[in-house]
Write a protein that holds these residues in place. Structure first.
Motif, PDB file in Angstrom:
ATOM      1  N   VAL A1266       0.843  -1.197   0.000  1.00  0.00           N
ATOM      2  CA  VAL A1266       0.000   0.000   0.000  1.00  0.00           C
ATOM      3  C   VAL A1266       0.876   1.244   0.000  1.00  0.00           C
ATOM      4  N   THR A1267       0.271   2.361  -0.331  1.00  0.00           N
ATOM      5  CA  THR A1267       0.918   3.669  -0.273  1.00  0.00           C
ATOM      6  C   THR A1267      -0.021   4.633   0.424  1.00  0.00           C
ATOM      7  N   ALA A1268       0.494   5.833   0.688  1.00  0.00           N
ATOM      8  CA  ALA A1268      -0.349   6.836   1.340  1.00  0.00           C
ATOM      9  C   ALA A1268      -1.519   7.231   0.447  1.00  0.00           C
ATOM     10  N   GLU A1269      -1.259   7.258  -0.880  1.00  0.00           N
ATOM     11  CA  GLU A1269      -2.336   7.623  -1.811  1.00  0.00           C
ATOM     12  C   GLU A1269      -3.332   6.471  -1.983  1.00  0.00           C
ATOM     13  N   LYS A1270      -2.849   5.227  -1.940  1.00  0.00           N
ATOM     14  CA  LYS A1270      -3.707   4.063  -2.110  1.00  0.00           C
ATOM     15  C   LYS A1270      -3.542   3.151  -0.901  1.00  0.00           C
ATOM     16  N   PRO A1271      -4.310   3.404   0.159  1.00  0.00           N
ATOM     17  CA  PRO A1271      -4.126   2.632   1.398  1.00  0.00           C
ATOM     18  C   PRO A1271      -4.682   1.217   1.315  1.00  0.00           C
ATOM     19  N   ILE A1272      -5.404   0.889   0.247  1.00  0.00           N
ATOM     20  CA  ILE A1272      -5.976  -0.454   0.103  1.00  0.00           C
ATOM     21  C   ILE A1272      -5.186  -1.201  -0.978  1.00  0.00           C
ATOM     22  N   PRO A1273      -4.739  -2.429  -0.714  1.00  0.00           N
ATOM     23  CA  PRO A1273      -4.033  -3.192  -1.740  1.00  0.00           C
ATOM     24  C   PRO A1273      -4.871  -3.303  -3.011  1.00  0.00           C
ATOM     25  N   LEU A1274      -4.207  -3.176  -4.150  1.00  0.00           N
ATOM     26  CA  LEU A1274      -4.911  -3.151  -5.421  1.00  0.00           C
ATOM     27  C   LEU A1274      -5.693  -4.443  -5.649  1.00  0.00           C
ATOM     28  N   PHE A1275      -5.117  -5.572  -5.265  1.00  0.00           N
ATOM     29  CA  PHE A1275      -5.798  -6.848  -5.487  1.00  0.00           C
ATOM     30  C   PHE A1275      -7.090  -6.912  -4.670  1.00  0.00           C
ATOM     31  N   VAL A1276      -7.029  -6.462  -3.424  1.00  0.00           N
ATOM     32  CA  VAL A1276      -8.228  -6.454  -2.579  1.00  0.00           C
ATOM     33  C   VAL A1276      -9.291  -5.543  -3.189  1.00  0.00           C
ATOM     34  N   GLU A1277      -8.859  -4.398  -3.665  1.00  0.00           N
ATOM     35  CA  GLU A1277      -9.800  -3.440  -4.259  1.00  0.00           C
ATOM     36  C   GLU A1277     -10.475  -4.027  -5.486  1.00  0.00           C
ATOM     37  N   LYS A1278      -9.691  -4.688  -6.352  1.00  0.00           N
ATOM     38  CA  LYS A1278     -10.250  -5.280  -7.566  1.00  0.00           C
ATOM     39  C   LYS A1278     -11.256  -6.380  -7.220  1.00  0.00           C
ATOM     40  N   CYS A1279     -10.906  -7.237  -6.262  1.00  0.00           N
ATOM     41  CA  CYS A1279     -11.800  -8.339  -5.898  1.00  0.00           C
ATOM     42  C   CYS A1279     -13.111  -7.802  -5.316  1.00  0.00           C
ATOM     43  N   VAL A1280     -13.011  -6.848  -4.411  1.00  0.00           N
ATOM     44  CA  VAL A1280     -14.217  -6.316  -3.777  1.00  0.00           C
ATOM     45  C   VAL A1280     -15.109  -5.627  -4.816  1.00  0.00           C
ATOM     46  N   GLU A1281     -14.503  -4.846  -5.694  1.00  0.00           N
ATOM     47  CA  GLU A1281     -15.301  -4.169  -6.725  1.00  0.00           C
ATOM     48  C   GLU A1281     -15.981  -5.185  -7.633  1.00  0.00           C
ATOM     49  N   PHE A1282     -15.258  -6.247  -7.999  1.00  0.00           N
ATOM     50  CA  PHE A1282     -15.842  -7.278  -8.865  1.00  0.00           C
ATOM     51  C   PHE A1282     -17.023  -7.947  -8.166  1.00  0.00           C
ATOM     52  N   ILE A1283     -16.840  -8.296  -6.881  1.00  0.00           N
ATOM     53  CA  ILE A1283     -17.906  -8.988  -6.150  1.00  0.00           C
ATOM     54  C   ILE A1283     -19.121  -8.087  -5.990  1.00  0.00           C
ATOM     55  N   GLU A1284     -18.892  -6.827  -5.643  1.00  0.00           N
ATOM     56  CA  GLU A1284     -20.030  -5.930  -5.413  1.00  0.00           C
ATOM     57  C   GLU A1284     -20.714  -5.540  -6.709  1.00  0.00           C
ATOM     58  N   ASP A1285     -19.981  -5.563  -7.813  1.00  0.00           N
ATOM     59  CA  ASP A1285     -20.598  -5.193  -9.100  1.00  0.00           C
ATOM     60  C   ASP A1285     -21.368  -6.351  -9.703  1.00  0.00           C
ATOM     61  N   THR A1286     -20.894  -7.573  -9.502  1.00  0.00           N
ATOM     62  CA  THR A1286     -21.461  -8.702 -10.243  1.00  0.00           C
ATOM     63  C   THR A1286     -22.117  -9.762  -9.384  1.00  0.00           C
TER      64      THR A1286
END
Length: 1500
Positions: A1266-1286
């Motif tokens: 993670v970074t200060a600009e992106k505090p959420i790991p990219l993989f976690v973000e992608k998975c959560v967005e995919f699950i909530e969208d579909t």
């Protein structure tokens, strides 16, 4: 005081404009411009300026109020602003002379003085005289502004003397100058100031102007102003100069030369014109009108200025020019559009070069007019040319005006079209030639770059002709074709090697060893090597195939919409629906049958005789049967060729048909007749269910010598009835005087009524709760997806049968058959599935028989059949069906011949049935093709069901020593023997040898034969050593072994073999735990339907740990876990005699792969190829070990050879072992376990990673991701967005496990490309959810730090809810900032999932059960975790429920049961036995005794 406060009035002056006036003789054809000068000064706006003012008036106009019988005009007044800002009012008087239009002499007025005298008058008086505006005002004064001359009198203050310096009209300038001189003399006498206005200077004659200037210079203080009323030049200057002369305070007047004044005025006009034109340019619609635009612009200053200077007429002209330009621009664009559209129109109407290559333009036009699509491209207008019609306004009509084609531009476009076709034809030819060149180059492989190939085609003619882009496009197309073909062949190769993939259970995950084995075997295949340059794609195809093999569904089927399951459901949905609707229509009025329509078939008068006999027994066509009266309508028929129209009419629809016979000839006649009826009904499909009309065969009594043939007639009549699936009514015992008796007729009528009732039951629209158990037999038909035949071909034997009906609701892939097998009607459920769907059925459900279909044109189809059949138990009958086009294929095609021969050979080896279906033949589609198979299945039904129950019992009592230990629920045995009402003991024991091994069967005893349905003899096949009629369903009590000392010296079969076998089986990582249910669903709490991690730690106390005991006794009793086996040594080679199985009454079933050399050798060949690459040392060591410790199986008898010995456990235990080696291995194992325990004491708990590849992302510390600009790991973000969208509403989200291969593939692909889109990967929501959980499981430290676990535990024990929540909130604040952000993100996501619990069934409680081990990573080797698992789970549940309170300062949500009570200490046995074929609910950890042994490996 008031007078002083009043504003001073501006000074008022009256100026009299004078000049040459009089008759035409005096002044010429036109005046000198006095009126125009006055008009321009008083009303300077262009629209108020009138260039024409006449002095010839009628008497009436002269006497009007405007002229008022005076020879002067009052022009009104104007306020003039001086340069010094002082205002003054100027009244303008024009002195003229009006001429009578009758006499052309001056009108007589009150002042009879001549013009010179009158013009010089300084006092003017005229009562009620109106202001003059224009000539049109005269006589129409009421239509114009009416303004009277002030007080009817004015005093003249100055004179403006007008001299025309233009060429004049029939007037001499000298005469004018003479007149002016005389006039000036009179003016001078008045002592008033005079200024000369040189008029019409825009048409000035220079010497006239000089003469005027000379005239003025001779006079004292006389000024000359050069004016032009037309262009409004110096008009105001004249009057201003005169006013300055009147008012000495205004200074000396400034006279501007005409040219300078003209330039100034014109510049003003030009500026105003530019601004106005810009305004007009804003109008873009050429349909706009001047009225609309002027109203819109009238308040605009630029518009007003231009109107004042140039007038409305010029403004309108300017606007009209602009509109015309817009229209012409529109026409030009439309013309360009049409011209640009012409090539497309030519391509549509004249696409073929051969037709137009030699046509001229006019011939081409005629050809186009004949085309059907001509009206779509062109429009023929009534008026021409097109640009002058309203067609230009039809924007939506894109058709080209046909008259446009008469232009040279259109002809030029046509010529270009022809040339384009010629060049395109050449280009296409060259591209195809280049494509063929590429196809000839053998070394081009899939995935090969263009750059590597280009150098080999540089000199090719086609390559030189086409462009570089074309060559790349052709090569790309060629690559796509060969890549697609290579992938298809690779996929087909994978199916051909099905045995390589289907050796694991469903939902398994291939190990690295298994993947190495797969690659080793496949790497020898050319189709594998063909994708060498596309290794990632090849690996992806392989992983996708493996994922499908282990997690097969119709949604993920590699054949897509051609999946057999989808095709079957579609076909059955349409066919069975039509079938049921037709029957419903047929019998809709037969619910309460009072009238029975019967059709009677017979020969030689038999039909009429039977009808007469029935009528004899009836009273007025009413027949009494079983206490009910039926009205009978009989229709005997004795013709040779009945037609449907004669049998089936709107007035007579038969309920049944009696077929009577008394000889072989009449029986054959009936058989042919029924065949014709069914064929005709099926072919014309007028009423398909005529073919399902119930027939009844009736044998007539014989009264003469023919009665000797009665047994033969009875036998053949019964055969025909079986073939037609209809009842047979025999002649009853005894002697009767007539051919028919009452008993026969009643029996036949009862049969018809039962058939009608059965049809009503089949199509009853009322929902029923029929269970599958109502079916006598359950048959599964398997077919491979993508086989080159239609599904309706293999279903036609059932769907074309009159006894076919739909299965119960919800079974979209099943149908029911009602067939007479033996002497009874049987209900057979046929379930048609793909092979991949059948695997789960094969393992979990009771199946009485399999119909395995394969295409004789496809090796992969046979490979799939072999893989499936290998794992089928040999007690279940099998029917193999080969599908091809015709019988000729067997002789004409070697590949088809080979596959059909192989199928027949396998059928012979396993004593199965074999048949073929031909798509071009109707005979082989009849249901009778499977009648013998159904009979065989029915014969073995009891043995199959008992074997199924026994296997499930054994599996439920068998404990697997897998890496992931089974739940204790697998240790509960159950008793499910229907005939054992009194016995509560365990099921009978079986030998481990009999479990998996069966010797090659001896040839079947073919001395016993049975007549088939067509009168032919056929052998009855039976399974060796199985006696169904001797089977006893009672369960004997288990036999306890004697405590004896094991023998170590056994010649024939070392008893330690059993120990080795069971040890191998126990270690087998691929052995699945039992799926047998342990409790009824209603006995379990639905909210507890989730397994805790503790399930994998404990063993049930009731399960014995005494695993292997081998006693030495003449009656060897071997205790294997909870099973006991009685075994007697004999003189046979393997140490067992046939008497052993006979003494048991039955044998333990094996699998077909041990019964068929073909199936066995295929599996064995993979093992050999896998190990063929071993080094010499390894080979030597292996062979040495085999010689030392194992007995080498017979090559001639593969059933006694080791199979798949590379696994941890083996299915075929016919091998020996070495006691010393086993002891050493056991010691090493014990020593290793001790060392592991020591290490665990010193090291922190670190669960093993689930990954088998190196990753630079997964398994890394959270801070690195993670970074200060992106505090959420990219993989976690992608998975959560995919699950909530579909998939937020997916049932069982996070509970239902996804495809393990897909989960690994998601992480692998993300490792390679962080920007990958999960949507493009076409993975399921459950796979993404599993990958997300795996991400947290792979972290070096849990998301909830270990250091805070004790605090969370203590906080959870606080009784007060509010205090407990605030304590938990303070603990959460202690998280590391990175952990806190990610924890808040994932808990918020889980909260959103729980909000959809009505749809996805995932409450916060369920989600916490699934997620708390992942978030907290407990170490179950520590007993404190074992006692607090429920509390930890409730903490995570609280976080999910109170998400808004913990992280977003929200209110506390009111919930119940936040913390669960502590688990009971000794719950006892809480489950009851249940019937099979239902999945068991998992046990909760609180139901397990805590005193059990923990997992030594510490693996959850």
């Amino acid at each position: 005081m008031m007078a002083k406060n009043k504003e001073p009035r501006p000074p008022s002056y009256t100026i009299s404009v004078v000049g040459l006036s009089g008759t035409e003789k005096d002044k010429g054809n036109c005046g000198v411009g006095k009126s125009c000068l006055c008009n321009r000064f008083v009303r300077s706006k262009a629209d108020e300026y009138y260039p024409e003012h006449t002095s010839v008036l009628s008497t009436i106009d002269f006497g009007g109020r405007v002229v008022n019988n005076d020879h002067f005009l009052y022009w009104g007044d104007i306020i003039l602003n001086g340069e010094d800002g002082v205002e003054c009012k100027i009244h303008v008087i024009e002195q003229t002379e009006f001429i009578d239009d009758q006499t052309f002499l001056p009108h007589r007025s009150t002042n009879l003085q001549p013009y010179i005298k009158r013009a010089a008058a300084s006092k003017l008086q005229s009562a009620e005289k109106l202001m003059y505006i224009c000539t049109d005002q005269l006589g129409l004064e009421q239509d114009f502004e009416q303004k009277q001359m002030p007080e009817g009198k004015l005093s003249v203050d100055g004179f403006l003397l007008c001299i025309d310096v233009s060429q004049g009209c029939n007037r001499k300038f000298d005469d004018q100058l003479k007149f002016v001189n005389n006039l000036f003399v009179q003016l001078s006498k008045s002592k008033k100031p005079v200024i000369i206005a040189a008029t019409k200077c825009d048409e000035c004659v220079d010497h006239y102007l000089r003469e005027v200037q000379a005239f003025a210079s001779n006079k004292k203080n006389l000024l000359v102003v050069e004016t032009s009323a037309r262009f409004n030049v110096n008009i105001e200057t004249c009057f201003t100069a005169l006013v300055q002369m009147l008012d000495k305070t205004r200074g000396k007047p400034k006279i501007i030369p005409y040219l300078d004044a003209y330039k100034t005025q014109r510049q003003l006009v030009v500026t105003a014109t530019d601004k106005f034109e810009k305004l007009v340019q804003t109008v873009r619609d050429y349909h706009a009108t001047w009225k609309t635009v002027s109203n819109k612009l009238k308040n605009h200053p630029d518009y007003e200025e231009y109107i004042n200077l140039e007038g409305t007429r010029k403004a309108r002209n300017t606007f009209s020019k602009h509109i015309e330009q817009l229209k012409q621009e529109h026409i030009r664009k439309r013309r360009e559009e049409y011209i640009n559209t012409l090539p497309r129109a030519f391509n549509t109407l004249l696409p073929n070069l051969e037709e137009i290559e030699h046509l001229n333009w006019s011939e081409a036009l005629k050809l186009m007019e004949k085309r059907a699509d001509f009206q779509l491209c062109f429009v023929v207008l009534e008026k021409t040319p097109w640009d002058e019609t309203d067609h230009i306004d039809k924007i939506n009509d894109r058709r080209i005006p046909f008259d446009l084609l008469s232009t040279l531009e259109a002809e030029k476009v046509y010529q270009n079209h022809v040339q384009h076709l010629i060049s395109e034809k050449r280009r296409v030819e060259m591209k195809e030639k280049f494509k063929k060149t590429l196809e000839k180059i053998q070394f081009i492989s899939p995935g090969q770059p263009w750059e590597e190939v280009m150098c080999f085609v540089m000199e090719d003619e086609a390559f030189k002709y086409i462009t570089e882009a074309d060559s790349k496009e052709v090569y790309s197309r060629h690559q796509r074709e060969i890549v697609e073909k290579a992938k298809e062949e690779f996929q087909e190769m994978l199916f051909e090697h099905s045995e390589l993939f289907y050796d694991l259970d469903l939902n398994a995950t291939p190990s690295s060893d298994k993947m190495s084995e797969i690659h080793t075997v496949l790497s020898e295949e050319p189709r594998y090597k063909a994708l060498q340059k596309l290794a990632p794609d090849r690996e992806s195809l392989l992983l996708k195939h493996i994922g499908f093999v282990y997690h097969p569904t119709k949604e993920t089927c590699l054949s897509g919409q051609n999946c057999t399951d989808i095709k079957v459901e579609q076909l059955l949905a349409s066919s069975l629906l039509q079938l049921d609707h037709g029957r419903l229509r047929l019998y809709h009025d037969s619910t309460n049958i009072d009238k029975v329509n019967l059709f009677i078939l017979g020969k030689d008068g038999l039909a009429q005789e039977l009808a007469n006999e029935i009528r004899t027994q009836s009273t007025d066509d009413e027949y009494a049967l079983d206490g009910k009266i039926y009205e009978l309508d009989l229709r005997p028929f004795d013709a040779k060729s009945p037609y449907l129209s004669q049998l089936w009419t709107a007035a007579f629809k038969p309920h049944g048909c009696f077929c009577v016979f008394n000889s072989i000839e009449s029986l054959n006649f009936i058989g042919e007749l029924i065949g014709k009826i069914r064929t005709e009904a099926s072919q014309i499909r007028k009423d398909k269910y005529m073919a399902s009309l119930p027939f009844t065969l009736i044998l007539a009594n014989q009264r003469d010598s023919i009665s000797k043939n009665l047994p033969i007639l009875r036998h053949q009549g019964q055969q025909l009835a079986n073939k037609l699936q209809c009842p047979f009514v025999d002649v009853p015992a005894g002697t009767y005087p007539r051919k028919f008796n009452e008993t026969q007729i009643k029996q036949a009528l009862r049969g018809v009524l039962e058939s009608v009732k059965h049809n009503l039951d089949v199509v009853s629209p009322v929902p029923t709760n029929k269970d599958v158990s109502e079916a006598d037999l359950r048959i599964v038909m398997c077919a491979m997806c993508g086989d080159p035949f239609s599904v309706d071909l293999i279903l036609s034997p059932f769907l074309d049968s009159h006894s076919c009906s739909a299965a119960q609701a919800g079974q979209n892939n099943s149908l029911m058959l009602d067939k007479i097998i033996g002497e009874k009607r049987r209900r057979i459920q046929i379930t048609i599935l793909s092979y991949h769907s059948s695997i789960g059925v094969r393992k979990d459900e009771l199946v009485h028989g399999y119909i395995l279909v394969y295409s004789a044109k496809r090796k992969a189809s046979m490979g799939m059949l072999r893989a499936f059949l290998s794992e089928v138990q040999d007690t279940i009958p099998v029917q193999l069906v080969a599908v091809t086009d015709s019988q000729a294929d067997f002789f004409e095609n070697e590949a088809i011949k080979e596959l059909m021969t192989e199928g027949e050979h396998i059928a012979t080896e396993i004593t199965a049935k074999f048949t073929a279906l031909y798509s071009l033949s109707q005979y082989h589609r009849q249901t009778e093709v499977f009648t013998l198979f159904f009979s065989d299945v029915l014969e073995k039904k009891n043995m199959i069901e008992n074997s199924y129950l026994s296997d499930n019992t054994r599996e439920s009592t068998h404990q697997s020593e897998d890496v992931f230990l089974p739940s204790p629920r697998d240790c509960f045995p159950y008793n499910n023997y229907p005939d054992s009402d009194d016995d509560t003991e365990a099921p009978p024991p079986y030998s481990p040898i009999g479990d998996d091994v069966q010797l090659l069967p001896t040839p079947s005893d073919r001395s016993r034969y049975r007549l088939d349905l067509e009168g032919n003899e056929y052998p009855i096949h039976s399974t060796p050593n199985c006696h169904d009629h001797e089977r006893n369903h009672k369960v004997p009590p288990p036999i306890k072994p004697k405590p004896v000392v094991p023998k170590t010296n056994v010649k024939k079969l070392d008893p330690n073999l059993l120990k080795t076998i069971e040890a191998g089986i126990g270690k087998n990582p691929r052995k699945q735990t039992s799926r047998v249910p342990l409790a009824h669903p209603e006995d379990m709490d639905p909210s507890d339907n989730y397994a805790e991690p503790i399930d994998t730690i404990f063993k049930q106390k009731g399960c014995s740990d005494e695993i292997y005991v081998v006693p030495d006794d003449s009656q060897n009793r071997i205790k294997i876990r909870n099973s006991f086996v009685n075994n007697t040594q004999g003189d046979e080679e393997n140490g067992f005699s046939d008497r052993t199985s006979k003494s048991h009454g039955e044998r333990r079933p094996s699998k077909y792969k041990y019964k068929s050399k073909t199936l066995f050798s295929k599996a064995k060949s993979y093992y050999r190829r896998t190990h063929s690459d071993a080094s010499d040392d390894e080979a030597f060591t292996t062979s040495k070990t085999k010689r030392k410790g194992r007995h080498r199986g017979s090559e001639e008898d593969p059933l006694l050879s080791p199979v798949e010995t590379w696994k941890g456990g083996i299915d075929n235990p016919a091998i020996t072992s070495d006691q010393e080696l086993d002891d050493k291995k056991m010691k090493k194992k014990i020593h290793k376990v001790k060392e592991d325990k020591k290490k665990k004491k010193t090291k922190n708990f670190n669960p093993p990673t689930r990954r088998n590849w190196e990753s630079n992302y997964f398994g890394m510390p959270l801070q690195d991701l993670v970074t200060a600009e992106k505090p959420i790991p990219l993989f976690v973000e992608k998975c959560v967005e995919f699950i909530e969208d579909t998939g937020l509403c997916t049932e069982g989200l996070y509970r239902v496990s996804g495809n393990k291969t897909d989960q690994d593939n998601i992480q692998k692909q993300f490792d390679q490309d962080h920007n990958i889109s999960l949507l493009s990967m076409e993975v399921t929501v459950n796979a993404v959810a599993g990958a997300l959980k795996a991400f947290f499981a792979d972290l070096p430290d849990p998301l909830i730090p270990y250091s805070l676990h004790p605090e969370l535990l203590e906080a959870a024990k606080i009784p007060d809810k509010t205090e407990r929540l605030h304590a938990l909130k303070e603990i959460v604040k202690k998280f590391h900032p990175v952990n806190y952000d990610v924890f808040r993100y994932i808990i918020t996501h889980l909260n959103r999932v729980s909000q959809q619990n009505k749809i996805n069934l995932m409450t916060a409680d369920n989600l916490s059960i699934c997620f708390w081990p992942t978030l907290m990573r407990p170490d179950f080797e520590k007993r404190e975790f074992l006692s607090t698992t429920k509390i930890h789970q409730s903490v995570v549940e609280t976080f999910i429920q109170q998400c808004q309170f913990f992280f977003y300062n929200g209110e506390i949500v009111e919930m119940t049961n936040t913390v669960a009570p502590p688990p009971p200490s000794n719950p006892g046995q809480l489950v009851e036995p249940m019937v099979p074929l239902q999945l068991p609910p998992p046990l909760q950890p609180q139901l397990i005794q805590p005193q059990l042994q923990t997992d030594p490996l510490g693996i959850i």
